[in-house]
Design a protein around this motif. Structure first.
Motif, PDB file in Angstrom:
ATOM      1  N   ASP A 136       5.253   4.691 -28.182  1.00  0.00           N
ATOM      2  CA  ASP A 136       5.853   3.416 -27.779  1.00  0.00           C
ATOM      3  C   ASP A 136       6.871   2.896 -28.785  1.00  0.00           C
ATOM      4  N   SER A 137       7.395   3.762 -29.632  1.00  0.00           N
ATOM      5  CA  SER A 137       8.300   3.317 -30.696  1.00  0.00           C
ATOM      6  C   SER A 137       9.597   2.707 -30.170  1.00  0.00           C
ATOM      7  N   ASP A 138      10.025   3.103 -28.959  1.00  0.00           N
ATOM      8  CA  ASP A 138      11.265   2.560 -28.408  1.00  0.00           C
ATOM      9  C   ASP A 138      11.019   1.454 -27.382  1.00  0.00           C
ATOM     10  N   TYR A 139       9.790   0.981 -27.258  1.00  0.00           N
ATOM     11  CA  TYR A 139       9.496  -0.115 -26.342  1.00  0.00           C
ATOM     12  C   TYR A 139       9.892  -1.430 -27.022  1.00  0.00           C
ATOM     13  N   LYS A 140      10.748  -2.189 -26.399  1.00  0.00           N
ATOM     14  CA  LYS A 140      11.232  -3.438 -27.002  1.00  0.00           C
ATOM     15  C   LYS A 140      10.799  -4.682 -26.230  1.00  0.00           C
ATOM     16  N   THR A 141      10.795  -4.598 -24.919  1.00  0.00           N
ATOM     17  CA  THR A 141      10.404  -5.742 -24.095  1.00  0.00           C
ATOM     18  C   THR A 141       9.560  -5.264 -22.925  1.00  0.00           C
ATOM     19  N   VAL A 142       8.892  -6.199 -22.294  1.00  0.00           N
ATOM     20  CA  VAL A 142       8.144  -5.888 -21.076  1.00  0.00           C
ATOM     21  C   VAL A 142       8.447  -6.929 -20.010  1.00  0.00           C
ATOM     22  N   ALA A 182      -1.176 -19.821  -2.865  1.00  0.00           N
ATOM     23  CA  ALA A 182       0.106 -20.001  -3.545  1.00  0.00           C
ATOM     24  C   ALA A 182       0.299 -21.464  -3.918  1.00  0.00           C
ATOM     25  N   GLY A 183       0.883 -21.682  -5.115  1.00  0.00           N
ATOM     26  CA  GLY A 183       1.149 -23.030  -5.571  1.00  0.00           C
ATOM     27  C   GLY A 183      -0.055 -23.760  -6.116  1.00  0.00           C
ATOM     28  N   ASP A 184      -1.207 -23.104  -6.130  1.00  0.00           N
ATOM     29  CA  ASP A 184      -2.429 -23.779  -6.547  1.00  0.00           C
ATOM     30  C   ASP A 184      -3.227 -22.955  -7.560  1.00  0.00           C
ATOM     31  N   GLU A 185      -3.556 -21.727  -7.189  1.00  0.00           N
ATOM     32  CA  GLU A 185      -4.410 -20.912  -8.054  1.00  0.00           C
ATOM     33  C   GLU A 185      -3.587 -20.028  -8.992  1.00  0.00           C
ATOM     34  N   GLN A 186      -4.277 -19.412  -9.940  1.00  0.00           N
ATOM     35  CA  GLN A 186      -3.582 -18.657 -10.975  1.00  0.00           C
ATOM     36  C   GLN A 186      -4.242 -17.313 -11.227  1.00  0.00           C
ATOM     37  N   ILE A 187      -3.483 -16.431 -11.878  1.00  0.00           N
ATOM     38  CA  ILE A 187      -4.017 -15.138 -12.278  1.00  0.00           C
ATOM     39  C   ILE A 187      -3.707 -14.937 -13.762  1.00  0.00           C
ATOM     40  N   THR A 188      -4.583 -14.235 -14.435  1.00  0.00           N
ATOM     41  CA  THR A 188      -4.363 -13.883 -15.827  1.00  0.00           C
ATOM     42  C   THR A 188      -4.182 -12.374 -15.922  1.00  0.00           C
ATOM     43  N   VAL A 189      -3.095 -11.973 -16.539  1.00  0.00           N
ATOM     44  CA  VAL A 189      -2.762 -10.553 -16.684  1.00  0.00           C
ATOM     45  C   VAL A 189      -2.865 -10.168 -18.156  1.00  0.00           C
ATOM     46  N   THR A 190      -3.521  -9.072 -18.449  1.00  0.00           N
ATOM     47  CA  THR A 190      -3.572  -8.551 -19.810  1.00  0.00           C
ATOM     48  C   THR A 190      -3.053  -7.119 -19.805  1.00  0.00           C
ATOM     49  N   TRP A 191      -2.410  -6.716 -20.883  1.00  0.00           N
ATOM     50  CA  TRP A 191      -1.908  -5.345 -20.982  1.00  0.00           C
ATOM     51  C   TRP A 191      -1.859  -4.903 -22.435  1.00  0.00           C
ATOM     52  N   GLU A 192      -1.930  -3.577 -22.614  1.00  0.00           N
ATOM     53  CA  GLU A 192      -1.868  -3.003 -23.948  1.00  0.00           C
ATOM     54  C   GLU A 192      -1.465  -1.535 -23.857  1.00  0.00           C
ATOM     55  N   PHE A 193      -1.057  -0.989 -24.964  1.00  0.00           N
ATOM     56  CA  PHE A 193      -0.697   0.423 -25.030  1.00  0.00           C
ATOM     57  C   PHE A 193      -1.956   1.274 -24.926  1.00  0.00           C
ATOM     58  N   ASN A 194      -1.872   2.327 -24.110  1.00  0.00           N
ATOM     59  CA  ASN A 194      -2.989   3.248 -23.934  1.00  0.00           C
ATOM     60  C   ASN A 194      -3.097   4.147 -25.173  1.00  0.00           C
ATOM     61  N   LYS A 195      -4.127   3.940 -25.947  1.00  0.00           N
ATOM     62  CA  LYS A 195      -4.255   4.629 -27.231  1.00  0.00           C
ATOM     63  C   LYS A 195      -4.611   6.112 -27.100  1.00  0.00           C
ATOM     64  N   THR A 196      -4.778   6.598 -25.882  1.00  0.00           N
ATOM     65  CA  THR A 196      -4.994   8.036 -25.719  1.00  0.00           C
ATOM     66  C   THR A 196      -3.688   8.813 -25.894  1.00  0.00           C
ATOM     67  N   TYR A 197      -2.556   8.086 -25.866  1.00  0.00           N
ATOM     68  CA  TYR A 197      -1.258   8.719 -26.131  1.00  0.00           C
ATOM     69  C   TYR A 197      -1.037   8.780 -27.644  1.00  0.00           C
ATOM     70  N   PRO A 198      -0.259   9.745 -28.109  1.00  0.00           N
ATOM     71  CA  PRO A 198      -0.011   9.882 -29.550  1.00  0.00           C
ATOM     72  C   PRO A 198       0.654   8.639 -30.136  1.00  0.00           C
ATOM     73  N   ALA A 199       0.337   8.362 -31.382  1.00  0.00           N
ATOM     74  CA  ALA A 199       0.966   7.241 -32.076  1.00  0.00           C
ATOM     75  C   ALA A 199       2.477   7.451 -32.125  1.00  0.00           C
ATOM     76  N   GLY A 200       3.219   6.382 -31.891  1.00  0.00           N
ATOM     77  CA  GLY A 200       4.674   6.476 -31.890  1.00  0.00           C
ATOM     78  C   GLY A 200       5.283   6.671 -30.517  1.00  0.00           C
ATOM     79  N   TYR A 207       6.337  -3.253 -16.709  1.00  0.00           N
ATOM     80  CA  TYR A 207       7.338  -2.260 -17.132  1.00  0.00           C
ATOM     81  C   TYR A 207       7.684  -2.491 -18.601  1.00  0.00           C
ATOM     82  N   ALA A 208       7.824  -1.400 -19.340  1.00  0.00           N
ATOM     83  CA  ALA A 208       8.322  -1.467 -20.720  1.00  0.00           C
ATOM     84  C   ALA A 208       9.780  -1.016 -20.724  1.00  0.00           C
ATOM     85  N   PHE A 209      10.615  -1.727 -21.493  1.00  0.00           N
ATOM     86  CA  PHE A 209      12.048  -1.450 -21.558  1.00  0.00           C
ATOM     87  C   PHE A 209      12.446  -1.082 -22.986  1.00  0.00           C
ATOM     88  N   ASN A 210      13.480  -0.249 -23.092  1.00  0.00           N
ATOM     89  CA  ASN A 210      14.017   0.087 -24.412  1.00  0.00           C
ATOM     90  C   ASN A 210      15.144  -0.870 -24.778  1.00  0.00           C
TER      91      ASN A 210
END
Length: 203
Positions: free
Chosen positions: A66-72, A46-64, A135-138
């Motif tokens: 995530d249409s109401d996702y506004k923030t994370v 703590a206070g010294d090292e870092q982590i890198t987080v990546t995220w994306e929409f799972n494209k196995t779900y139908p398009a749209g 978390y994704a928020f509307n």
């Protein structure tokens, strides 16, 4: 007259109870986000090292989907091993009462892909075993979906954080010097008192 009054009181209590219990549950969310970190099976300071987080929409779900996702919001979450016998870290399905993910890492507008954030672990993060959840928020500010860097049982791709413990070397040196000065000053005080006492007696 008494019956309507009693009915009104009961209705009011039920309304208050409903207001306090209503909310989004974790079990109602769809796991539509894919989350990865650079911290698999590591021990980080703590206070010294870092982590890198990546995220994306799972494209196995139908398009749209995530249409109401506004923030994370990206959060640091306790693994079960670090929740055991700690009620203040308890997992609760009702999200507003859930204590699994208390540390916020980032809050950003939602984008379906190319999301990455590097976070230096803050100094006040306690020792424990963790994973990351997004978390994704509307537009109403309600959680509608999530993704996490571990499996459903929260047993894979975990990492440990080692909290800052002990004192810094410079603080220890300063403490020793101050203690030595105090002893010398106290000895000098008693010497002067004894000397002044003898001088008074000789007069």
């Amino acid at each position: 007259m008494e019956v309507p009054t009693a009915f009104l009181v009961i209705s009011l209590l039920l309304t208050c109870f409903s207001a306090t219990t209503y909310g989004v549950t974790f079990s109602s969310l769809k796991k539509t986000l894919v989350v990865t970190t650079t911290t698999k099976d590591q021990v980080l300071k703590a206070g010294d090292e870092q982590i890198t987080v990546t995220w994306e929409f799972n494209k196995t779900y139908p398009a749209g989907t995530d249409s109401d996702y506004k923030t994370v919001k990206v959060k640091l979450c306790y693994a079960p091993i670090s929740q055991k016998d700690r009620s203040w870290r308890k997992t609760v399905d009702l999200l507003k009462k859930d204590k699994t993910c208390l540390q916020k890492i980032a809050a950003e507008p939602y984008h379906a892909s190319n999301n990455s954030f590097t976070w230096i672990i803050e100094k006040d993060v306690p020792t424990g075993t963790y994973f990351v959840r997004v978390y994704a928020f509307n537009t109403q500010g309600e959680e509608v979906a999530y993704g996490q860097s571990t499996n459903a049982e929260k047993s894979t791709n975990l990492f440990e954080v080692q909290a800052i413990t002990g004192r810094h070397v410079s603080l220890d040196i300063a403490s020793i010097c101050f203690s030595a000065f105090s002893i010398v000053a106290l000895g000098g005080f008693f010497y002067m008192e004894k000397r002044n006492g003898k001088a008074s007696a000789q007069k």
